[in-house]
Write an enzyme that holds these catalytic residues in place. Sequence first.
Site, mmCIF file in Angstrom:
data_model
loop_
_atom_site.group_PDB
_atom_site.id
_atom_site.type_symbol
_atom_site.label_atom_id
_atom_site.label_comp_id
_atom_site.label_asym_id
_atom_site.label_seq_id
_atom_site.Cartn_x
_atom_site.Cartn_y
_atom_site.Cartn_z
ATOM 1 N N LYS A 298 0.834 -1.192 0.000
ATOM 2 C CA LYS A 298 0.000 0.000 0.000
ATOM 3 C C LYS A 298 0.871 1.245 0.000
ATOM 4 C CE LYS A 298 -0.653 0.209 5.025
ATOM 5 N NZ LYS A 298 0.115 1.453 5.223
ATOM 6 N N LYS A 327 0.826 -0.385 9.806
ATOM 7 C CA LYS A 327 1.971 0.181 9.078
ATOM 8 C C LYS A 327 1.745 1.672 8.816
ATOM 9 C CE LYS A 327 4.253 -3.631 8.769
ATOM 10 N NZ LYS A 327 3.716 -4.102 10.031
ATOM 11 N N ASP A 328 2.874 2.370 8.571
ATOM 12 C CA ASP A 328 2.831 3.809 8.314
ATOM 13 C C ASP A 328 1.902 4.151 7.149
ATOM 14 O OD1 ASP A 328 5.589 5.079 9.727
ATOM 15 O OD2 ASP A 328 5.630 2.940 9.296
ATOM 16 N N LYS A 329 1.321 5.344 7.225
ATOM 17 C CA LYS A 329 0.515 5.835 6.108
ATOM 18 C C LYS A 329 1.398 6.446 5.025
ATOM 19 C CE LYS A 329 -3.094 9.087 4.734
ATOM 20 N NZ LYS A 329 -4.111 10.069 5.165
#
Length: 689
Positions: A298, A327-329
């Site tokens: 993503k 998880k990080d954006k």
Amino acid sequence: MLPSFSYLTSHPGFRGTIKNSPSDFVVTEIEMPEHLLRDTRPESLDKTSEALLEQSSWCLEPPKKLRTEPPGPCGAPGPSECDPSRAGRDLAASPKQNQQEGEPELKSDLEEASVLDSLLGKPMSELLNKFACDLKDAWGLESNADAGTGEFSLGPVLGKKNRADLHSAVRQKFPFLVTVTKDNEMIVKGNADYRELCRLVTEKETSAFFKFLDAKLEKSTFSFEPDGNKEHRKTVHHFINRKFGKLLETKSFAVTNVNDQQNMSIMVRFREKSSSRKRPACGFQEKQDLYTAFTLQKENLETLEAISFLAAELGVLPSDFSYTGIKDKKAITYQPMVVKKVTPERLKEIGSKMEKKGMKIHNVHSTCQHLRLGQLKGNHFDILVRDLKHHSHDSSADLKERISEAMENVKTKGFVNYYGPQRFGQGQSVQTDQIGLALLNEEMVKAVKLFFTPEDTDDPVNNAKRYFLQTEDAKGALVMLPEFKVREKMLLRALNRYGVNHEGCTKGWLNIPHSMRIFYVHAYCSKIWNEAASYRLKIYGSKVVEGDLVFSEENHESISLNDKVHVVTAPEEASNKYSINQVVLPMVGHSIKYPNNKVGQWYHERLSKDDLQMCKFRVSPLQLNIPGCYRPILKNVQNLSYFLEGSENRTEIEDNHLSESKVSLHISFDLDSSCYATVCLREIMKCDF
């Protein structure tokens, strides 16, 4: 991100920008070997604790135990105290139960009591034993038909596996009891079926029959004592078929005693599973066993937001997806996921649509189980830091020297293990910990309004939120929201039905998956941990002092987590027995202990500030149970490497002197699960992002 929070190391650091684009920050999950995944038990944050979201793997969990078949209730069952007048019954005879080869031997009553002690704690186990014996005594009072109909609460039990272990242990120790779960709270009460059968056969047989039923050993059989009364046998047949006909089948067969006299006995066995597609009793399980694993790539998306897109497209619930961490954006991330009730072919079909949303689906294949939070080894990071500069107070120093010094310092000493900004909704007008605090205080309406607080942008999502806050028109806001906003829509549907009041907002929160509800509470707990870690380092530094909590490396399964956490004594402080790397701080919850020094006092004062001094960290109306866990103050970075790259020709730079803003820094490293790369970078660069 962490303004005024403590640093561990003393080097000056340098400035730079991160996450200029998602490709500057690439996160790849380091998966556990498959055999370890199969053996991993669910955590108790889970655990309810489905375990705690992205917290330390040292979460509260009862010791593991083997499934056993202990003797009967309140000690070994004696002759029946039920109706002694049943015709043709040998009350002293012991029931016959055919044991399969390899079946575990029965544990002693003392051993089974110790299993319940380990699962419940000795005080609660003793209360359960008293309830069981009191109920049996009440059943003996035939003059009172309602005798023994009370209930006993074991309290909230977090995690499906933990509840299953406890269900089994209670039923095997006390076959005349049943256990039910209400909002994660386990309730124990008398088994009406047991009491009814006890009026037909001896209690010894009844107890053995229910243990046989609970064990569910394939191809095993159970035989009642010989019975010469045909009408009585018919009554027993009817009882079993009426109560357990979908699971069991019965038949009568002839038996011969030692005097060569023939009699009849009833044998019970489990029905064979039908191969028919209909399978009313077993078909549900087959549907639940359909799992598809894949790797989700993503970009510029939150994990929960990505799941909302996938769920909306596949026509399943967000709770049907399992993953090991958030998880990080603002990054490109790769992480394993599992979705149930979706075939690999169906998942592959939506690949092109998901690419338009910033996602790619790789490595699609069938699997036999879901994933659990915290079930990852760690993460690998490839990060590009641009626009390198000196700090304003350090302009005379050599930049390359500063970078090298920072890297080596953190490589050697580690960093403070703070929770990172994505835990709290970086840059949002309302952060997730604020919603979590409102939920802990059971301010349901306030939590809903915080949840729907819009950002200062003009887009469909924020316009819908703005409209809802202005009008409280849940139905109108629902129409305005895009389909992928699954959480918002779930909440609004309940608000439309029940109203924007305390009860309606409570039902609204219950309408979204448990993992999403508890996410907000965990955010608040994480904020308190960050503040506690900074306070601890400011007042005591890197010295281990009396009252600190340290984690023992002893891994014996029978030792509870709290027993592994040791309070440092004055002699241990004087002898420098422990290092700062062994010191842990508690994540607030109902089952943790606090440091026995100024840090422990700080926790109580800090919770009082948020009106949580009396908080039990259980929000029963929302089925939230927060046991707490422990998190190391410091963490180390692994496999750290780096190089400098020129912005013009994109070649590695080896010159001793660098020109500011014309070079970028490539960093590669691994971190344990629940560690944040932005926090590690903060320590390296001495910058708040």
